[in-house]
Design an enzyme around this catalytic site. Structure first.
Site, mmCIF file in Angstrom:
data_model
loop_
_atom_site.group_PDB
_atom_site.id
_atom_site.type_symbol
_atom_site.label_atom_id
_atom_site.label_comp_id
_atom_site.label_asym_id
_atom_site.label_seq_id
_atom_site.Cartn_x
_atom_site.Cartn_y
_atom_site.Cartn_z
ATOM 1 N N LYS A 72 0.056 4.247 -0.213
ATOM 2 C CA LYS A 72 -0.612 5.426 0.353
ATOM 3 C C LYS A 72 -0.427 6.616 -0.617
ATOM 4 O O LYS A 72 -0.400 6.412 -1.816
ATOM 5 C CB LYS A 72 -0.091 5.732 1.757
ATOM 6 N N GLU A 87 -6.700 4.751 8.118
ATOM 7 C CA GLU A 87 -6.502 6.170 7.796
ATOM 8 C C GLU A 87 -7.765 6.753 7.163
ATOM 9 O O GLU A 87 -8.090 7.917 7.380
ATOM 10 C CB GLU A 87 -5.274 6.333 6.886
ATOM 11 N N ASN A 116 0.857 -1.181 0.000
ATOM 12 C CA ASN A 116 0.000 0.000 0.000
ATOM 13 C C ASN A 116 0.899 1.239 0.000
ATOM 14 O O ASN A 116 1.494 1.570 1.018
ATOM 15 C CB ASN A 116 -0.886 -0.025 1.259
ATOM 16 N N GLY A 120 2.378 2.307 10.762
ATOM 17 C CA GLY A 120 3.316 3.419 10.569
ATOM 18 C C GLY A 120 4.023 3.849 11.846
ATOM 19 O O GLY A 120 4.665 4.897 11.882
ATOM 20 N N GLU A 156 -5.255 -5.030 10.877
ATOM 21 C CA GLU A 156 -4.250 -3.981 11.031
ATOM 22 C C GLU A 156 -4.518 -3.226 12.331
ATOM 23 O O GLU A 156 -5.318 -2.283 12.342
ATOM 24 C CB GLU A 156 -4.330 -2.997 9.866
ATOM 25 N N SER A 214 3.443 -2.026 10.522
ATOM 26 C CA SER A 214 4.899 -2.041 10.719
ATOM 27 C C SER A 214 5.521 -3.403 10.424
ATOM 28 O O SER A 214 6.429 -3.855 11.124
ATOM 29 C CB SER A 214 5.265 -1.561 12.129
HETATM 30 C C1 PEP Z 1 -0.758 0.131 6.015
HETATM 31 O O1 PEP Z 1 -0.770 1.278 5.615
HETATM 32 O O2 PEP Z 1 -1.675 -0.635 5.697
HETATM 33 C C2 PEP Z 1 0.349 -0.299 6.872
HETATM 34 C C3 PEP Z 1 0.316 -1.488 7.395
HETATM 35 O O3 PEP Z 1 1.379 0.604 7.056
HETATM 36 P P1 PEP Z 1 2.820 0.302 7.704
HETATM 37 O O4 PEP Z 1 3.302 -1.005 7.142
HETATM 38 O O5 PEP Z 1 3.659 1.447 7.314
HETATM 39 O O6 PEP Z 1 2.612 0.200 9.193
#
Ligand code: PEP
Length: 250
Positions: free
Chosen positions: A11, A96, A9, A172, A166, A212
């Site tokens: 973003k 988000e 992703n 993040g 998640e 993460s």
């Molecule tokens: C995400 O945006 O779905 C995500 C898991 O971000 P990150 O891996 O940066 O934590």
């Protein structure tokens, strides 16, 4: 056996030229992945990304879609338009989107229905906030999110849904859920699905971990029985890291 999935992703990151170069690097480093690999660039890059990915086997996802099919919805992008660009998947319910754009479970159900009507597969995100986990409300929070979407769909729609667990506190932040925490929640989601939709549906459901996830922690996370791959944010923006994560998925 469930085929694993690793989805990147992006973003709101990467210019057109940077996106093309990232895909070029991923393609040159990725040798015969055994799992499904998907990238989700910003909407504006989807049609270009389809060309960058030609012949690679890597699939394309959008990061969001509109809850309506067409009409006067300035700034929105419909599931049909996403499909027209050559994407096969759409991410719905990312935390988000829930947080900054106030997307509710009811709205996300409508988006999911539009996506399915337009033959897109849905990667539907669920996950608790830190406050919910600290107050031991994390199972209830996730149950509500699963119930308000998955349980309201018809049986024939379920094979096109992938759930991404998640935890919001892990996205993040550099704070990954431990493999045990991820496995516990994934097994819980699968048990909810089994109770409501039966064992065959539960066994077939792919549940991805996101938050993460890195090249270092992916092997242990993906080693858990109910973790069927990952939804990767930050680490999907570096080809070498993303490729290592894909390799960790088998
Ligand atoms: C995400 O945006 O779905 C995500 C898991 O971000 P990150 O891996 O940066 O934590």
């Amino acid at each position: 056996m469930r085929t694993r999935i690793v989805t990147g992703n992006w973003k709101m990151n990467r210019s057109l030229a940077e996106g093309e170069s990232l895909v070029r690097d991923i393609r040159s480093q990725l040798k015969g992945p055994k799992c499904e690999v998907i990238i989700a660039p910003p909407f504006i890059h989807l049609a270009s990304a389809k060309k960058w990915l030609e012949g690679s086997g890597i699939k394309l996802a959008a990061q969001n879609c509109c809850s309506e099919n067409d009409g006067a919805y300035t700034g929105e992008v419909s599931a049909k338009m996403i499909k027209d660009c050559g994407a096969e998947y759409v991410i719905i319910g990312h935390s988000e989107r829930r947080k900054y754009y106030h997307e509710t479970n009811a709205l996300l159900l409508k988006k999911t229905e539009r996506a399915l009507e337009n033959e897109l597969k849905v990667i539907y995100c669920v996950g608790e906030t830190l406050t919910e986990r600290e107050s031991k409300f994390h199972f209830d929070a996730v149950q509500q999110q699963v119930q308000d979407m998955y349980f309201l769909l018809r049986g024939d729609q379920l094979e096109n849904i992938i759930i991404a667990y998640e935890p919001v506190w892990a996205i993040g932040t550099g704070k990954t859920a431990s493999p045990a925490q991820a496995q516990e929640m994934h097994a819980y989601i699968r048990s909810l699905v089994e109770q409501k939709k039966g064992k065959a549906v539960a066994d077939a459901l792919r549940i991805l971990y996101g938050g993460s996830c890195t090249a270092d922690n992916a092997p242990e996370l993906f080693g858990q029985a109910d973790v069927d791959g990952g939804l990767i944010g930050g680490a999907s923006l570096k080809a070498a890291d993303f490729v290592k994560i894909v390799q960790a998925a088998g």
